[in-house]
Scaffold this active site. Structure first.
Site, PDB file in Angstrom:
ATOM      1  CE  LYS A   1      -3.455  -0.829   2.739  1.00 16.74           C
ATOM      2  NZ  LYS A   1      -4.332  -0.898   3.928  1.00 16.74           N
TER       3      LYS A   1
ATOM      4  CE  LYS B   1      -3.648  -3.847  10.561  1.00 11.04           C
ATOM      5  NZ  LYS B   1      -4.185  -2.728   9.766  1.00 11.04           N
TER       6      LYS B   1
ATOM      7  CB  THR C   1      -9.666   4.877   5.832  1.00 12.11           C
ATOM      8  OG1 THR C   1      -8.473   4.992   6.604  1.00 12.11           O
ATOM      9  CG2 THR C   1      -9.623   3.592   5.026  1.00 12.11           C
TER      10      THR C   1
ATOM     11  CG  ASN D   1     -12.746   5.412  10.857  1.00 10.73           C
ATOM     12  OD1 ASN D   1     -12.389   5.428   9.684  1.00 10.73           O
ATOM     13  ND2 ASN D   1     -12.393   6.339  11.712  1.00 10.73           N
TER      14      ASN D   1
ATOM     15  CB  SER E   1      -1.032   7.708   8.932  1.00  9.97           C
ATOM     16  OG  SER E   1      -2.032   7.211   9.792  1.00  9.97           O
TER      17      SER E   1
HETATM   18  P1  NAD Z   1     -14.661  -0.276  12.745  1.00 10.46           P
HETATM   19  O1  NAD Z   1     -14.456  -1.154  13.900  1.00 10.46           O
HETATM   20  O2  NAD Z   1     -14.796   1.185  12.949  1.00 10.46           O
HETATM   21  O3  NAD Z   1     -15.949  -0.733  11.912  1.00 10.46           O
HETATM   22  C1  NAD Z   1     -16.174  -2.023  11.473  1.00 10.46           C
HETATM   23  C2  NAD Z   1     -17.630  -2.101  11.060  1.00 10.46           C
HETATM   24  O4  NAD Z   1     -17.888  -3.357  10.439  1.00 10.46           O
HETATM   25  C3  NAD Z   1     -18.611  -2.001  12.227  1.00 10.46           C
HETATM   26  O5  NAD Z   1     -19.734  -1.242  11.808  1.00 10.46           O
HETATM   27  C4  NAD Z   1     -19.005  -3.436  12.478  1.00 10.46           C
HETATM   28  O6  NAD Z   1     -20.261  -3.563  13.116  1.00 10.46           O
HETATM   29  C5  NAD Z   1     -19.044  -3.928  11.058  1.00 10.46           C
HETATM   30  N1  NAD Z   1     -18.995  -5.380  10.903  1.00 10.46           N
HETATM   31  C6  NAD Z   1     -18.233  -6.288  11.552  1.00 10.46           C
HETATM   32  N2  NAD Z   1     -18.516  -7.526  11.121  1.00 10.46           N
HETATM   33  C7  NAD Z   1     -19.470  -7.386  10.162  1.00 10.46           C
HETATM   34  C8  NAD Z   1     -20.168  -8.269   9.340  1.00 10.46           C
HETATM   35  N3  NAD Z   1     -19.940  -9.588   9.397  1.00 10.46           N
HETATM   36  N4  NAD Z   1     -21.082  -7.774   8.459  1.00 10.46           N
HETATM   37  C9  NAD Z   1     -21.328  -6.451   8.384  1.00 10.46           C
HETATM   38  N5  NAD Z   1     -20.683  -5.553   9.137  1.00 10.46           N
HETATM   39  C10 NAD Z   1     -19.762  -6.011  10.019  1.00 10.46           C
HETATM   40  O7  NAD Z   1     -13.451  -0.620  11.721  1.00 10.46           O
HETATM   41  P2  NAD Z   1     -12.904   0.286  10.558  1.00 10.46           P
HETATM   42  O8  NAD Z   1     -11.772   1.112  11.070  1.00 10.46           O
HETATM   43  O9  NAD Z   1     -14.028   0.940   9.853  1.00 10.46           O
HETATM   44  O10 NAD Z   1     -12.223  -0.823   9.613  1.00 10.46           O
HETATM   45  C11 NAD Z   1     -12.995  -1.581   8.691  1.00 10.46           C
HETATM   46  C12 NAD Z   1     -12.038  -2.262   7.730  1.00 10.46           C
HETATM   47  O11 NAD Z   1     -11.235  -1.291   7.077  1.00 10.46           O
HETATM   48  C13 NAD Z   1     -11.054  -3.258   8.335  1.00 10.46           C
HETATM   49  O12 NAD Z   1     -10.812  -4.274   7.403  1.00 10.46           O
HETATM   50  C14 NAD Z   1      -9.791  -2.441   8.505  1.00 10.46           C
HETATM   51  O13 NAD Z   1      -8.628  -3.241   8.542  1.00 10.46           O
HETATM   52  C15 NAD Z   1      -9.861  -1.609   7.263  1.00 10.46           C
HETATM   53  N6  NAD Z   1      -9.074  -0.387   7.303  1.00 10.46           N
HETATM   54  C16 NAD Z   1      -9.291   0.562   8.263  1.00 10.46           C
HETATM   55  C17 NAD Z   1      -8.544   1.721   8.248  1.00 10.46           C
HETATM   56  C18 NAD Z   1      -8.801   2.833   9.227  1.00 10.46           C
HETATM   57  O14 NAD Z   1      -8.178   3.901   9.070  1.00 10.46           O
HETATM   58  N7  NAD Z   1      -9.692   2.695  10.188  1.00 10.46           N
HETATM   59  C19 NAD Z   1      -7.552   1.897   7.278  1.00 10.46           C
HETATM   60  C20 NAD Z   1      -7.356   0.914   6.302  1.00 10.46           C
HETATM   61  C21 NAD Z   1      -8.125  -0.222   6.332  1.00 10.46           C
END
Ligand code: NAD
Length: 412
Positions: free
Chosen positions: A90, A102, A186, A217, A347
């Site tokens: 990435k 990670k 993101t 998020n 970041s």
């Molecule tokens: P988060 O914890 O804020 O949100 C996750 C969401 O997914 C929640 O609403 C949760 O209820 C939902 N969820 C979990 N299991 C589910 C399912 N089976 N079906 C439907 N919804 C489900 O996490 P986030 O920060 O939004 O991250 C989400 C993804 O994005 C992850 O894969 C993370 O690695 C990736 N990501 C996050 C960031 C970041 O800056 N936060 C950056 C790059 C990648």
């Protein structure tokens, strides 16, 4: 096949395809270092519990290691390895001076009270000690970690080193060196590439149907951004359920409902027809955004995806078999290593601002982010040269850039 095995296979194929020396694959096939530690937490009842925690440092040829920390009961060593390698890729796709790392702690954070959560955050920094640092390895938030946890980690690192090191960690609150726009970054970046992908296919974003799995998020910010741009967000879900409305859900009302009902699923908000968590992947839509967890679209389920464009906001939401099926069906998949790189890009902006003690306003952050995301999207499309597989193109671009850097350093 496990996600880490799939990642290794892809790296092997791409290094072979590019005609790299075999030493490129031998460097990339395993992280440079994987730390497995136990973090002690004194529970409210008086007993001390030890939580298994990981930090995988994959490659730092182009800059310090960089990567989020997740608190989740399903964290495994293979998962953090795969995610650290994805981070290496990435950072090269968006061309920022970081390497891939990670972290993860095997814990259900919902079972900890505030004091236990703080001990876990501080303990992670304490136990990993000198392996972390602003010019070594810079953590950030991920699943079930947030700016509050980053603030504790920053404070712990600063206490240990006897000075404020704001550039140690990103995703901090604004009052202590956080960047404006980091929280939304993101999801906002996902929105930027989704718009670019729609326009590339001749789809007018105004009125285009977008479905989002995961309303955390990333998913919520992507939905909000695309709604502001005039898209119709027809489905959203979280782990407990979701909502569907072909005419478009009221995203602002949904965000307000969610803020007013912590701990409840958005499926309970009476703002659309209730659906199951996985359903947004399969409703009629122009763009589907998996923004929850890994391995949501598989060889068995990919055939049911109806949207022509899939923008991978989560890390690894599509299995190898699922991806092959989507491509065979003529879908465009904007791969995770490009689509969700907005988080690490801001970041990087945060780290730059902390090192300079000079902070940018939100419009500035958004404008600079759009430049990075649009340029990276165009670089990947150019690398694909008309081929449908943008994931392979992104990996080719990143591995070539990385191999050049490693050769320049005399690593190969
Ligand atoms: P988060 O914890 O804020 O949100 C996750 C969401 O997914 C929640 O609403 C949760 O209820 C939902 N969820 C979990 N299991 C589910 C399912 N089976 N079906 C439907 N919804 C489900 O996490 P986030 O920060 O939004 O991250 C989400 C993804 O994005 C992850 O894969 C993370 O690695 C990736 N990501 C996050 C960031 C970041 O800056 N936060 C950056 C790059 C990648």
């Amino acid at each position: 096949m496990a996600m880490w095995g799939e990642m290794q296979q892809l790296l092997r194929e791409v290094t072979t395809e590019l005609g790299c020396s075999p030493s490129v694959y031998s460097v990339l096939k395993e992280p440079r270092r994987v730390l497995i530690v136990q973090v002690p937490v004194r529970r409210a009842g008086g007993t001390t519990e030890h939580f298994t925690a990981y930090r995988s440092q994959h490659n730092n040829a182009c800059g310090p290691y960089k990567g989020g920390i997740r608190f989740h009961p399903a964290v495994t060593v293979d998962e953090v390895k795969a995610l650290s390698a994805a981070m290496t890729i990435k950072c090269r796709v968006v061309n920022i001076p970081f390497g891939g790392a990670k972290g993860g702690v095997v814990v259900d954070p919902g079972t900890l009270d505030d004091s236990e959560l703080e001990q876990l955050a501080r303990g992670y920094v304490d136990v990993l000690g000198t392996n972390l640092g602003p010019d070594k390895d810079i953590p950030a938030p991920d699943v079930f970690t947030n700016s509050r946890i980053m603030a504790w980690m920053f404070d712990e690192f600063s206490r240990r080193s006897g000075a404020n090191h704001f550039s140690f960690i990103t995703g901090k609150p604004a009052q202590i060196g956080g960047s404006r726009g980091r929280e939304e970054a993101t999801g906002h970046g996902v929105g930027v590439v989704a718009l670019r992908a729609m326009r590339r296919q001749g789809l007018d974003p105004v009125g285009a149907r977008v479905a989002v799995q995961g309303f955390g998020n990333v998913g919520a910010n992507a939905a909000a951004m695309l709604a502001r741009e005039g898209c119709r967000v027809v489905a959203c879900s979280d782990a407990g359920g979701g909502l569907h409305d072909p005419a478009g859900l009221p995203v602002d009302d949904l965000l307000a409902w969610e803020a007013a009902h912590p701990g409840r699923t958005i499926g309970e908000a009476r703002l659309g027809r209730p659906i199951r968590s996985a359903d947004p992947l399969y409703v009629p839509a122009d763009v589907v955004i998996p923004a929850a967890l890994e391995e949501q679209i598989t060889g068995d389920t990919a055939g049911a995806v109806q949207a022509p464009i899939i923008v991978e906001a989560a890390n690894g939401p599509t299995t190898r078999a699922g991806h092959a099926r989507l491509l065979a069906d003529g879908r465009t998949v904007v791969p995770d290593v490009l689509a969700n790189a907005g988080g690490v890009t801001v970041s990087y902006f945060e780290w730059v601002q902390d090192l300079n003690s000079y902070f940018w306003d939100l419009e500035d952050v958004r404008a600079r982010l759009a430049v990075f995301m649009e340029r990276s999207f165009d670089d990947v499309v150019a690398e694909a040269g008309g081929a449908a597989d943008l994931r392979r193109a992104a990996y080719r671009l990143a591995v070539r850039r990385l191999a050049d850097a490693m050769a320049a350093r005399g690593w190969l």
